[in-house]
Design a protein around this motif. Structure first.
Motif: not given
Length: 474
Positions: A381-402
């Motif tokens: 086989l020859v596998v041609c891969m394109g550029e990474d993009t965002f897929g399905d959202s898994v989880e959202t978390c809050p973060y505080r900026s230092e």
């Protein structure tokens, strides 16, 4: 009285001798020498010079042209001076010593006629030897026999000696043909055409069939040449040569016997030299022209091997490219018939990515070795891969900026990669979809810009393999 004077009687004076009139037969015999002897006997010096000059001119023309018409002209001239001398002497009258004159004339003319007769007989003997040698195809004997001809033979029988000259000239042309045909054995088809043209021109003269056949046999006996490709060039030309319905057509029969081995041998040599296109041409030529040959199977295998080499070289060229970019193959796939067909189990593949940061190009490093082919010769086989993009959202978390102390939500997404999978054996697109790589999300600390609201999950090796496994494992 004086004494009377007595006169002595006058004696009659002797009558002068009458000039001896030449005998007509003697004059005719003298002129038969073509040397004007008869005219000299008549004291006609001018006629004698004219006779010699006329004879010389006719003999010269006869020798230089070798035309039978001049041979007839010489005979007519000979008869004319003989008859003319006889008539001139016949009208002179008087007495003469006939016997003596005839002996003198015969003593001059007979040796001339005897020499001419002997030379003519010898010329006939030489001509017969030349003819026998030519009919047997022996040019060496032709030259040897004709070499004994000298000017005397040419005067005595110019047309016959000229035919010997023609036989020698034909042999000279055959020597030229042999040289041209020897050059042709190096694969020079122009020299081959020249050689057969020379043979045809000699054959057209008539009487040279055996000599031409001997020359042709000598050439055909040297086939095959040392180089099979040279031999193939010669046999191809001989096979394509039109029929002339003569001895030269035998060359096509020899070509039919020699060509199959030459074509396969040339194909093998070119294949070993990586000249695959040319090698396949020679193999296919054998299969087209000599399908029943015992070498047909070998030619089919050779053609198959050449075809696979051509396809592999083409695919390898399409798969070459700079790092971080998809090769040309991904847009214009081609087949490599020598590759294994896609089937159950693991199908080794070649993986190519196109991304700016090189993330996607790093995934194959995490694949097991059984998934990865070393090159196109080992791949399924020859596998041609394109550029990474965002897929399905898994989880959202809050973060505080230092820096600002502000709290913001960051959404973690699977890594989505567009992929196209080609079966190398056929060049067929077997998969065109997007895969998503899972991973851990919401780490305790992240290092990113304060404005970042989306991030990729952090995939493990097993996550990467799980995403790509369906592409290569069936």
């Amino acid at each position: 009285m004086s004494d009377p004077t007595y006169a002595l009687p006058t004696m009659p004076s002797a009558a002068p001798d009458e000039p001896r009139a030449p005998d007509p037969v003697a004059v005719a015999l003298g002129n038969a020498s073509l040397l004007g002897v008869g005219y000299l006997m008549l004291r006609r010096r001018r006629l004698a010079l004219a006779a010699v000059a006329g004879s010389a001119v006719l003999v010269l023309r006869l020798v230089t042209t070798a035309s039978p018409s001049y041979e007839v002209a010489v005979l007519v001239w000979w008869a004319a001076v003989v008859v003319h001398g006889w008539f001139l002497a016949r009208g002179g009258g008087g007495r003469g010593t006939t016997r003596r004159q005839r002996l003198v004339a015969l003593g001059i003319t007979l040796p001339v006629l005897l020499v001419v007769g002997l030379l003519r007989f010898d010329a006939f003997r030489i001509g017969r030897s030349v003819t026998e040698a030519r009919e047997s195809g022996d040019c060496a004997r032709v030259s040897t026999a004709q070499d004994s001809v000298w000017i005397g033979h040419r005067v005595a029988d110019a047309p016959l000696t000229a035919r010997g000259d023609e036989a020698v000239a034909a042999c000279d042309r055959l020597r030229t043909a042999r040289a041209e045909l020897s050059t042709a054995l190096t694969g020079n088809t122009e020299a081959l055409a020249d050689g057969f043209g020379t043979l045809a021109s000699v054959l057209a003269k008539g009487g040279n069939d055996k000599a031409v056949e001997a020359t042709l046999n000598g050439f055909l006996g040297r086939l095959p040449a040392k180089n099979p490709c040279d031999t193939a060039a010669v046999t191809d030309w001989l096979s394509d040569r039109g029929r002339s319905h003569d001895v030269l057509d035998r060359a096509a029969d020899t070509a039919a016997l020699t060509a199959p081995a030459a074509l396969v041998g040339c194909g093998d040599d070119l294949l070993a030299d990586d000249s695959w296109e040319e090698a396949r041409t020679y193999y296919e030529r054998l299969l087209d022209r000599y399908p029943g040959s015992g070498l047909a199977d070998r030619a089919r295998k050779g053609a198959r091997k050449a075809t696979l080499s051509i396809e592999l070289a083409n695919v390898s060229n399409l798969l070459s490219g700079e790092t971080g970019t998809q090769p040309e193959y991904c847009a214009a796939p081609a087949k490599y018939s020598g590759a294994k067909p896609m089937g159950k189990g693991t199908n080794p593949a070649l993986f190519y990515a196109s991304d700016e940061d090189g993330t996607a190009s790093g995934y194959p490093k995490q694949f097991p070795g059984s998934w990865k082919a070393d090159d196109a010769a080992d791949a399924v086989l020859v596998v041609c891969m394109g550029e990474d993009t965002f897929g399905d959202s898994v989880e959202t978390c809050p973060y505080r900026s230092e820096s600002s102390g502000a709290v913001g939500d960051v959404s973690f997404h699977k890594i989505e990669i567009p992929v196209k999978v080609y079966e190398l054996r056929t060049g067929r697109l077997v998969a065109d979809r997007k895969i998503q790589i899972s991973g851990t999300s919401c780490p305790s600390t992240i290092f990113t810009a304060e404005s970042t609201v989306s991030m990729y999950v952090d995939p493990s090796k097993s996550d990467v393999r799980s995403a790509f496994r369906p592409l290569v494992v069936r």
